[in-house]
Write a protein that holds these residues in place. Structure first.
Motif, PDB file in Angstrom:
ATOM      1  N   LYS A  57     -11.714  -8.901  -6.206  1.00 24.50           N
ATOM      2  CA  LYS A  57     -12.589  -7.758  -6.475  1.00 24.50           C
ATOM      3  C   LYS A  57     -11.824  -6.464  -6.731  1.00 24.50           C
ATOM      4  CE  LYS A  57     -16.696  -9.424  -4.048  1.00 24.50           C
ATOM      5  NZ  LYS A  57     -17.657  -9.176  -2.925  1.00 24.50           N
ATOM      6  N   HIS A  58     -10.566  -6.436  -6.321  1.00 22.35           N
ATOM      7  CA  HIS A  58      -9.764  -5.221  -6.497  1.00 22.35           C
ATOM      8  C   HIS A  58      -8.389  -5.589  -7.056  1.00 22.35           C
ATOM      9  CE1 HIS A  58     -12.779  -3.014  -4.200  1.00 22.35           C
ATOM     10  NE2 HIS A  58     -12.755  -4.007  -3.327  1.00 22.35           N
ATOM     11  N   PRO A  59      -8.328  -6.013  -8.322  1.00 22.99           N
ATOM     12  CA  PRO A  59      -7.048  -6.408  -8.907  1.00 22.99           C
ATOM     13  C   PRO A  59      -6.078  -5.233  -8.994  1.00 22.99           C
ATOM     14  CG  PRO A  59      -8.733  -6.214 -10.603  1.00 22.99           C
ATOM     15  CD  PRO A  59      -9.429  -6.097  -9.289  1.00 22.99           C
ATOM     16  N   SER A  60      -4.808  -5.552  -8.966  1.00 25.15           N
ATOM     17  CA  SER A  60      -3.780  -4.516  -9.051  1.00 25.15           C
ATOM     18  C   SER A  60      -2.788  -4.871 -10.148  1.00 25.15           C
ATOM     19  CB  SER A  60      -3.035  -4.387  -7.718  1.00 25.15           C
ATOM     20  OG  SER A  60      -1.933  -3.507  -7.831  1.00 25.15           O
ATOM     21  N   LYS A  61      -2.320  -3.858 -10.867  1.00 25.45           N
ATOM     22  CA  LYS A  61      -1.325  -4.113 -11.908  1.00 25.45           C
ATOM     23  C   LYS A  61       0.052  -4.351 -11.313  1.00 25.45           C
ATOM     24  CE  LYS A  61      -0.559   0.835 -12.763  1.00 25.45           C
ATOM     25  NZ  LYS A  61      -0.635   1.907 -13.786  1.00 25.45           N
ATOM     26  N   ASP A  62       0.227  -4.044 -10.039  1.00 30.48           N
ATOM     27  CA  ASP A  62       1.506  -4.267  -9.381  1.00 30.48           C
ATOM     28  C   ASP A  62       1.327  -5.254  -8.230  1.00 30.48           C
ATOM     29  OD1 ASP A  62       3.655  -3.524  -7.160  1.00 30.48           O
ATOM     30  OD2 ASP A  62       4.448  -2.890  -9.106  1.00 30.48           O
ATOM     31  N   ILE A  63       2.012  -6.384  -8.316  1.00 34.68           N
ATOM     32  CA  ILE A  63       1.835  -7.451  -7.328  1.00 34.68           C
ATOM     33  C   ILE A  63       2.372  -7.045  -5.963  1.00 34.68           C
ATOM     34  CG2 ILE A  63       2.231  -9.886  -6.831  1.00 34.68           C
ATOM     35  CD1 ILE A  63       0.538  -9.278  -9.335  1.00 34.68           C
ATOM     36  N   MET A  64       3.469  -6.287  -5.926  1.00 33.04           N
ATOM     37  CA  MET A  64       4.015  -5.851  -4.639  1.00 33.04           C
ATOM     38  C   MET A  64       3.012  -4.976  -3.886  1.00 33.04           C
ATOM     39  SD  MET A  64       6.974  -7.117  -3.888  1.00 33.04           S
ATOM     40  CE  MET A  64       7.804  -5.993  -2.759  1.00 33.04           C
TER      41      MET A  64
END
Length: 455
Positions: free
Chosen positions: A140-147
């Motif tokens: 539901k809250h994707p991030s462009k940075d995996i870290m």
């Protein structure tokens, strides 16, 4: 792509605020020498300031003779065991070694067969995340940075722990073993969600397989067809073993120990390590190496030609090429001088697979960088400093050979390094007993308060 939050603070306002900030935040570089302050906790000869003691890991790259630093071949030891011997034994016996290294770092001794099997079973059982965790907190809250997504997920796991603030050794050990097992699951889930949200590609989440080693599990979850060769998995396993720890003074481990010394919870302490490792001066350096190699191969007619590469590296040091920083990424280390044992092992472990998978040119390009950089530094900078390749020079190529996307280069580092962070957190809890609190010398002058109407 998810909609982004637009800050209500305008760039014009920020420009003005930064101008105000700049008036009062500059420290005269000479003051560091005047007050004998060691910037970066480094001595004048580049060695680290002694800040603690550890039995977990030893990093050796020089010795002191008559007050001077003398280079020597690098050596990395876990609990007194040379990492080279550990890896050689695992290769000889054709088995995976990351789990053994995790046991060694945390418990301080080599595990028996039954102890190792028990740890593998614990890791297998703990790979599963809490119910609805992936759907509610990652998808539901994707991030462009995996870290950053891993960090947020670790902090979110605090809320699912029945006793998150208990820092007794049994409870911390439970938390750490769970997190070591869960990191690969979090990493892959975050990446799959990014594929769908930012790249418009298919997302696939495979069922968890408990019986696999950590290296096998990562490749199984990452690939659409879930297929991999044993040779590929063993190469990744070597990467995990090499990255598992690097002494108490490396930035992310020291960050973890600093937070641990405050008495905070495990999730906060591990998140500190993640935040540090993300930095391009630390765990993010392998991405810089990958970009550097790509640029060299694009700009030169033949990057396997030593003369062409040398001319290019000269331009990099003169800030005429590269990213303008004047840095050659993947070369040099704070401790290692003549050799970084991790780079030596990784290079030789990756050579055959790189050639088999069509990465011969990339491998030779990196060899040229390794060979020619010391010469270029000597000619351009006039320094005779002993310099070697560090682990970042070859780790990115290894990941590329294995088909691992660049998004996961640093997260994979974290998947390995949490074993070391966990060991150092336990050592800090059991051995120190004091909050880490170095001193900072104030160089501001005393000023008289001015009423607001008179400013």
């Amino acid at each position: 792509m998810p909609s982004s939050y637009i800050s209500p603070i305008s760039m014009d306002a920020l420009s003005s605020l930064c101008g105000e900030l700049g008036k009062n935040n500059q420290i005269n570089p000479h003051d560091f020498e005047r007050y004998d302050v060691k910037r970066g906790l480094r001595n004048s000869d580049g060695t680290g300031v002694m800040a603690g003691l550890t039995r977990i890991c030893s990093v050796e790259g020089y010795y002191i003779l008559d007050g001077e630093r003398v280079p020597k071949e690098g050596k990395l030891s876990y609990r007194g065991y040379d990492i080279k011997n550990i890896i050689e034994n695992c290769v000889k016996e054709d088995r995976f070694g990351f789990e053994e290294v995790a046991w060694l770092l945390i418990f301080g001794s080599l595990p028996t067969m039954s102890q190792l099997q028990g740890l593998k079973e614990v890791f297998g059982e703990c790979r599963t995340l809490p119910e609805e965790f992936i759907e509610d907190l990652i998808m539901k809250h994707p991030s462009k940075d995996i870290m950053n997504k891993i960090s947020r997920s670790v902090m979110a796991l605090y809320s699912f722990d029945e006793d998150p603030d208990d820092i007794s050794i049994p409870n911390v050990l439970r938390q750490e073993l769970q997190l070591i097992a869960q990191f690969p699951t979090i990493m892959n889930s975050a990446y799959q969600v990014k594929r769908r949200s930012y790249y418009n590609k298919t997302m696939f989440l495979h069922p968890i397989k408990k019986e696999l080693s950590t290296a096998e599990y990562i490749l199984h979850q990452l690939r659409a067809d879930k297929k991999y060769t044993r040779e590929e998995a063993k190469l990744l396993d070597i990467c995990l073993m090499l990255h598992a720890d690097h002494g108490g003074g490396n930035n992310s481990t020291f960050s973890t120990r600093v937070l641990t010394s405050s008495g905070t919870d495990t999730y906060s302490a591990i998140t500190a390590g993640l935040g540090s490792l993300k930095g391009p001066r630390h765990g993010g350096a392998n991405i810089k190496v990958a970009h550097q190699m790509e640029m060299i191969m694009e700009r030169l007619p033949d990057s396997t030609d030593e003369g062409q590469v040398k001319d290019y590296l000269v331009k990099v040091l003169n800030k005429e090429e590269g990213d303008g920083s004047g840095l050659i990424y993947g070369m040099g280390h704070a401790v290692y001088t003549m050799s970084d044992p991790r780079a030596v092992i990784l290079k030789e472990s990756a050579r055959n697979l790189a050639y088999e998978h069509g990465f011969e040119k990339e491998f030779k390009t990196l060899e040229n960088i390794e060979k020619l950089t010391p010469q270029v530094f000597s000619e351009v900078r006039g320094t005779e400093k002993t310099m070697c390749a560090n682990v970042d020079l070859y780790s990115g190529l290894v990941y590329r050979v294995l088909g691992i996307p660049e998004d996961l280069y640093t997260p994979l580092f974290a998947v390995a390094r949490i074993a070391g962070w966990s060991a150092h957190r336990l050592e800090e809890l059991t051995s120190s007993g004091k909050i880490i609190r170095p001193a900072y010398k104030s160089v501001s002058r005393s000023r008289k308060y001015v009423p607001i109407t008179e400013r």
